[in-house]
Scaffold this motif. Sequence first.
Motif, PDB file in Angstrom:
ATOM      1  N   CYS A  53      55.619  42.777  42.536  1.00 43.97           N
ATOM      2  CA  CYS A  53      54.592  43.854  42.687  1.00 43.97           C
ATOM      3  C   CYS A  53      54.453  44.035  44.074  1.00 43.97           C
ATOM      4  CB  CYS A  53      53.357  43.124  42.191  1.00 43.97           C
ATOM      5  SG  CYS A  53      53.188  42.897  40.195  1.00 43.97           S
ATOM      6  N   HIS A  54      55.015  45.069  44.681  1.00 45.44           N
ATOM      7  CA  HIS A  54      54.770  45.626  45.840  1.00 45.44           C
ATOM      8  C   HIS A  54      54.004  46.527  46.004  1.00 45.44           C
ATOM      9  CE1 HIS A  54      59.074  44.195  46.839  1.00 45.44           C
ATOM     10  NE2 HIS A  54      59.224  44.189  45.493  1.00 45.44           N
ATOM     11  N   GLY A  55      53.475  46.515  47.618  1.00 41.95           N
ATOM     12  CA  GLY A  55      52.348  47.745  47.761  1.00 41.95           C
ATOM     13  C   GLY A  55      50.903  47.144  47.372  1.00 41.95           C
ATOM     14  N   ASN A  56      50.844  45.966  47.585  1.00 39.60           N
ATOM     15  CA  ASN A  56      49.673  45.216  47.134  1.00 39.60           C
ATOM     16  C   ASN A  56      49.021  44.412  48.177  1.00 39.60           C
ATOM     17  OD1 ASN A  56      49.651  44.311  43.577  1.00 39.60           O
ATOM     18  ND2 ASN A  56      47.938  43.966  44.917  1.00 39.60           N
ATOM     19  N   PRO A  57      48.305  45.185  49.085  1.00 36.74           N
ATOM     20  CA  PRO A  57      47.756  44.519  50.248  1.00 36.74           C
ATOM     21  C   PRO A  57      46.525  43.594  50.322  1.00 36.74           C
ATOM     22  CG  PRO A  57      47.288  46.860  50.416  1.00 36.74           C
ATOM     23  CD  PRO A  57      48.291  46.622  49.281  1.00 36.74           C
ATOM     24  N   PHE A  58      45.787  44.053  48.691  1.00 31.94           N
ATOM     25  CA  PHE A  58      44.692  43.235  48.606  1.00 31.94           C
ATOM     26  C   PHE A  58      44.603  41.821  47.852  1.00 31.94           C
ATOM     27  CE2 PHE A  58      43.764  47.757  49.673  1.00 31.94           C
ATOM     28  CZ  PHE A  58      43.301  47.663  51.096  1.00 31.94           C
ATOM     29  N   TRP A  59      45.880  41.509  47.486  1.00 34.62           N
ATOM     30  CA  TRP A  59      46.078  40.559  46.225  1.00 34.62           C
ATOM     31  C   TRP A  59      45.266  39.340  46.434  1.00 34.62           C
ATOM     32  CZ3 TRP A  59      47.993  35.815  47.176  1.00 34.62           C
ATOM     33  CH2 TRP A  59      48.715  35.634  48.436  1.00 34.62           C
ATOM     34  N   ARG A  60      44.940  38.875  47.840  1.00 36.61           N
ATOM     35  CA  ARG A  60      44.330  37.792  48.053  1.00 36.61           C
ATOM     36  C   ARG A  60      42.944  37.922  47.518  1.00 36.61           C
ATOM     37  NH1 ARG A  60      47.668  38.172  52.486  1.00 36.61           N
ATOM     38  NH2 ARG A  60      49.095  36.361  52.775  1.00 36.61           N
ATOM     39  N   GLN A  61      42.190  39.151  47.381  1.00 41.25           N
ATOM     40  CA  GLN A  61      40.877  39.079  46.900  1.00 41.25           C
ATOM     41  C   GLN A  61      40.740  38.933  45.506  1.00 41.25           C
ATOM     42  OE1 GLN A  61      39.701  43.224  49.334  1.00 41.25           O
ATOM     43  NE2 GLN A  61      38.042  41.755  48.652  1.00 41.25           N
ATOM     44  N   ASN A  62      41.861  38.546  44.624  1.00 42.53           N
ATOM     45  CA  ASN A  62      41.651  38.098  43.365  1.00 42.53           C
ATOM     46  C   ASN A  62      40.898  36.686  43.563  1.00 42.53           C
ATOM     47  OD1 ASN A  62      43.162  39.817  41.252  1.00 42.53           O
ATOM     48  ND2 ASN A  62      44.104  40.018  43.188  1.00 42.53           N
ATOM     49  N   THR A  63      40.133  36.414  42.623  1.00 47.28           N
ATOM     50  CA  THR A  63      39.206  35.347  42.605  1.00 47.28           C
ATOM     51  C   THR A  63      39.353  34.317  41.317  1.00 47.28           C
ATOM     52  OG1 THR A  63      37.075  36.284  41.684  1.00 47.28           O
ATOM     53  CG2 THR A  63      37.339  36.213  43.941  1.00 47.28           C
ATOM     54  N   TYR A  64      39.932  35.086  40.069  1.00 47.14           N
ATOM     55  CA  TYR A  64      40.301  34.146  39.047  1.00 47.14           C
ATOM     56  C   TYR A  64      41.344  33.091  39.314  1.00 47.14           C
ATOM     57  CZ  TYR A  64      37.096  37.568  36.750  1.00 47.14           C
ATOM     58  OH  TYR A  64      35.964  38.279  36.139  1.00 47.14           O
ATOM     59  N   ASN A  97      48.277  36.274  37.169  1.00 53.54           N
ATOM     60  CA  ASN A  97      47.499  37.103  38.233  1.00 53.54           C
ATOM     61  C   ASN A  97      48.085  36.346  39.546  1.00 53.54           C
ATOM     62  OD1 ASN A  97      46.062  34.813  39.005  1.00 53.54           O
ATOM     63  ND2 ASN A  97      44.153  35.689  38.559  1.00 53.54           N
ATOM     64  N   PRO A  98      47.949  36.842  40.731  1.00 53.29           N
ATOM     65  CA  PRO A  98      48.429  36.129  42.189  1.00 53.29           C
ATOM     66  C   PRO A  98      48.000  34.804  42.345  1.00 53.29           C
ATOM     67  CG  PRO A  98      47.715  38.637  42.638  1.00 53.29           C
ATOM     68  CD  PRO A  98      47.017  38.016  41.148  1.00 53.29           C
ATOM     69  N   ASN A  99      47.219  34.176  41.772  1.00 54.56           N
ATOM     70  CA  ASN A  99      46.711  32.996  41.651  1.00 54.56           C
ATOM     71  C   ASN A  99      47.541  32.131  40.540  1.00 54.56           C
ATOM     72  OD1 ASN A  99      44.807  33.521  43.652  1.00 54.56           O
ATOM     73  ND2 ASN A  99      43.335  34.113  42.266  1.00 54.56           N
ATOM     74  N   ASP A 100      48.360  32.501  39.936  1.00 54.82           N
ATOM     75  CA  ASP A 100      49.118  31.895  38.990  1.00 54.82           C
ATOM     76  C   ASP A 100      48.188  31.265  37.816  1.00 54.82           C
ATOM     77  OD1 ASP A 100      51.463  31.136  37.901  1.00 54.82           O
ATOM     78  OD2 ASP A 100      51.326  28.961  38.754  1.00 54.82           O
ATOM     79  N   ALA A 101      47.229  32.184  37.663  1.00 58.13           N
ATOM     80  CA  ALA A 101      46.347  31.987  36.325  1.00 58.13           C
ATOM     81  C   ALA A 101      47.049  32.635  35.175  1.00 58.13           C
ATOM     82  CB  ALA A 101      44.935  32.441  36.636  1.00 58.13           C
ATOM     83  N   LEU A 102      46.975  32.101  33.907  1.00 53.35           N
ATOM     84  CA  LEU A 102      47.507  32.876  32.777  1.00 53.35           C
ATOM     85  C   LEU A 102      46.645  32.878  31.675  1.00 53.35           C
ATOM     86  CD1 LEU A 102      50.638  33.558  31.659  1.00 53.35           C
ATOM     87  CD2 LEU A 102      50.623  31.357  30.477  1.00 53.35           C
ATOM     88  N   THR A 134      56.129  32.869  42.304  1.00 51.98           N
ATOM     89  CA  THR A 134      57.407  32.393  43.233  1.00 51.98           C
ATOM     90  C   THR A 134      57.330  32.516  44.537  1.00 51.98           C
ATOM     91  OG1 THR A 134      58.534  34.290  42.665  1.00 51.98           O
ATOM     92  CG2 THR A 134      58.835  32.282  41.090  1.00 51.98           C
ATOM     93  N   GLN A 135      56.679  33.889  45.043  1.00 50.24           N
ATOM     94  CA  GLN A 135      56.462  34.139  46.419  1.00 50.24           C
ATOM     95  C   GLN A 135      55.365  35.089  46.617  1.00 50.24           C
ATOM     96  OE1 GLN A 135      59.750  36.365  47.821  1.00 50.24           O
ATOM     97  NE2 GLN A 135      59.449  35.787  49.921  1.00 50.24           N
ATOM     98  N   THR A 136      54.630  34.916  47.835  1.00 47.48           N
ATOM     99  CA  THR A 136      53.922  36.225  48.162  1.00 47.48           C
ATOM    100  C   THR A 136      54.058  36.260  49.600  1.00 47.48           C
ATOM    101  OG1 THR A 136      52.082  34.259  48.760  1.00 47.48           O
ATOM    102  CG2 THR A 136      51.779  35.058  46.503  1.00 47.48           C
ATOM    103  N   THR A 137      53.857  37.598  49.850  1.00 50.45           N
ATOM    104  CA  THR A 137      53.809  38.192  51.410  1.00 50.45           C
ATOM    105  C   THR A 137      52.569  38.951  51.579  1.00 50.45           C
ATOM    106  OG1 THR A 137      54.767  40.377  50.774  1.00 50.45           O
ATOM    107  CG2 THR A 137      56.260  38.385  51.118  1.00 50.45           C
ATOM    108  N   ALA A 138      52.366  39.634  52.792  1.00 47.89           N
ATOM    109  CA  ALA A 138      51.168  40.338  53.037  1.00 47.89           C
ATOM    110  C   ALA A 138      50.815  41.288  52.021  1.00 47.89           C
ATOM    111  CB  ALA A 138      51.275  40.854  54.313  1.00 47.89           C
ATOM    112  N   SER A 139      51.694  41.866  51.313  1.00 47.39           N
ATOM    113  CA  SER A 139      51.503  43.103  50.480  1.00 47.39           C
ATOM    114  C   SER A 139      52.263  42.876  49.171  1.00 47.39           C
ATOM    115  CB  SER A 139      51.774  44.269  51.168  1.00 47.39           C
ATOM    116  OG  SER A 139      53.159  44.567  51.505  1.00 47.39           O
TER     117      SER A 139
END
Length: 217
Positions: A53-64, A97-102, A134-139
Amino acid sequence: MTADTYEITLPDHHWLSLPQKYFREAGDGAEATQETLVRLRQDGDILTVEFECHGNPFWRQNTYKEDNTSLWKQEVFEIFIAAGEATPSRYIELEINPNDALFVGSVHNPGPQGDGIKLTMVPPKESGISHKITQTTASTWRGELHIPLKFVNGSAGDAVDSVYRVNFYRIVLLEPQADPNWECTPENSSFQCWSPTLSGAKPHFHRPERFGVLRLL
């Protein structure tokens, strides 16, 4: 509206990338601006889905962070899948989700507009699905899911089908949020589909007549 074909053929023990690198908006089918890359592989009973998933600069705001919570209220990558070629009224819904919750659910959807949907939650360990980010970057965030097709079929004793109906989805937050309990809306997020559901003004994923076709060889 798009003239793309949403039918793919996947030989056993081979990787296949979806030809569409940009999903479509759920409402009107317009091409999304964020790139989404998906690769599939079948190894006997296991369907592997890798995604980026590219172009995702706010993924760190996911709280679940807990499995089988309301992941769809924020950013997710989703898979809806059912055995057989007919438009399904029952299918499996998977979200990560980006926190690896399923999230694992069995959906009964008796109507074409998603009316009367009944959801039965499935404990992820009982589904046999394995997953990881498997990987995260800034976006960007990347992950994978390994899905037992016999679970999709509904019985551990069933053979793997040769045809499945499937769709892939993504929710992308488009602006920063001050409230940690934020929820995605059509105003702050993009609701994207591999095969667009063409749901109109209100984004809606649960339209199984719009699922694509996955053929296994």
